[in-house]
Design an enzyme around this catalytic site. Structure first.
Site: not given
Ligand code: ATP
Length: 290
Positions: A11, A138
């Site tokens: 997203k 989220d």
């Molecule tokens: P959001 O936009 O919901 O805040 P984000 O995109 O900033 O999320 P994610 O990609 O979800 O961040 O990653 C945040 C942390 O979550 C990563 O540093 C990782 O260690 C951990 N993580 C746990 N499960 C996953 C997964 N399936 N994919 C990616 N990261 C994951």
């Protein structure tokens, strides 16, 4: 059925405002969430009885163990329905990690949906939402696709009209931003600056613009309250925004807690040129159409 395959979509936030904090520390948000056609592949396979839970992921930056949101989702579903976990989860990542694109949240949501199908649990929307929310703010949105207003701590979801036709270029610089850090930095900033000194995006005007399906108007009301605090620490985000605007974007905005930036284009040719100007070796980049 022995296995279920699901695409887990990322997203961007067309709007992100923080409107308060609950006594337990959770932030109260008003976010306009937009599914984008950038996705991970999730396969959940049945194992033999007693084989436990295993997870593999092709991105070494992402933990392939109990810290993974896909793993956590499987544990929560199994606990709720008294099932002994005996599955393998395989994740092919395309959504950049720690990018503000809900990469982990969407994998967690995909596992809830996959297990519901694989185990024929017939979960209600409310049951899925409860598990999703306990995984992260989220995740309830990630059970769905499209354009939604998310309020409360992310659990109160209202379907909005689809984004009007446009092209979007999404650029992820080669570093991550921790979501807890970004919210903490915002808290410190809001404490230091009086409320009337901060620029909150007007989520109601953004909603009205989405209703009218006018891309320029939508772009004019897009905003992210986290952008100012995150870009102070990571100025390269401003550089990407400028490059997208210089290439003809009607708006460029940081998504979620960053560092991903997306640009909205009314001219697809300009979007294609913008996409090409970011070096593939340095940036994660995607071009999607609505
Ligand atoms: P959001 O936009 O919901 O805040 P984000 O995109 O900033 O999320 P994610 O990609 O979800 O961040 O990653 C945040 C942390 O979550 C990563 O540093 C990782 O260690 C951990 N993580 C746990 N499960 C996953 C997964 N399936 N994919 C990616 N990261 C994951």
């Amino acid at each position: 059925m022995e296995e279920v395959f699901r695409k887990a979509y990322g997203k961007v936030n067309l709007g992100l405002d923080v409107v308060g904090r609950r006594p337990d520390g959770y932030h109260l948000v008003r976010m306009v969430m937009q599914t984008v056609d950038v996705s991970d592949d999730i396969v959940v396979r049945r194992g033999s009885a007693g084989s436990g839970l295993t997870l593999s992921c092709d991105n070494p930056e992402v933990p392939a163990d109990e810290r993974n949101l896909a793993w956590k989702a499987a544990v929560l579903v199994c606990r709720k329905y008294g099932i002994e976990p005996s599955f393998s989860i395989s994740i092919t990542k395309r959504i950049p990690a720690a990018a503000g694109m809900a990469g982990g949240s969407t994998d967690g949501a995909a596992v809830i949906l996959a297990l519901n199908e694989l185990l024929e649990l017939n979960m209600t929307e409310q049951e899925m939402d409860e598990i999703a929310l306990s995984l992260g703010a989220d995740v309830p949105f990630c059970l769905r696709q499209g354009t939604y207003l998310a309020e409360g701590i992310g659990e109160k979801l209202t379907k909005l009209p689809d984004l009007a036709p446009c092209s979007m270029v999404i650029v992820k610089p080669p570093f991550g931003v921790s979501t807890p850090w970004a919210y903490k930095a915002l808290d410190e900033y809001l404490e230091a600056v009086p409320e009337n000194g901060t620029v909150h995006p007007d989520i109601d005007l953004l909603r009205k613009a989405l209703d009218r399906k006018d891309v320029s108007d939508i772009a004019a009301h897009m905003g992210n309250i986290l952008e100012a605090v995150v870009t102070r620490e990571y100025p390269e985000i401003l550089d990407i925004k400028k490059r997208l605007i210089d290439k003809g974007a009607v708006k460029a905005l940081m998504s979620g807690s960053g560092p991903t930036v997306f640009g909205i284009f009314t001219d697809d040719k300009a979007a294609q040129e913008a996409f090409l100007c970011f070096e593939g070796g340095r940036y994660g980049k995607f071009k999607v159409e609505f």
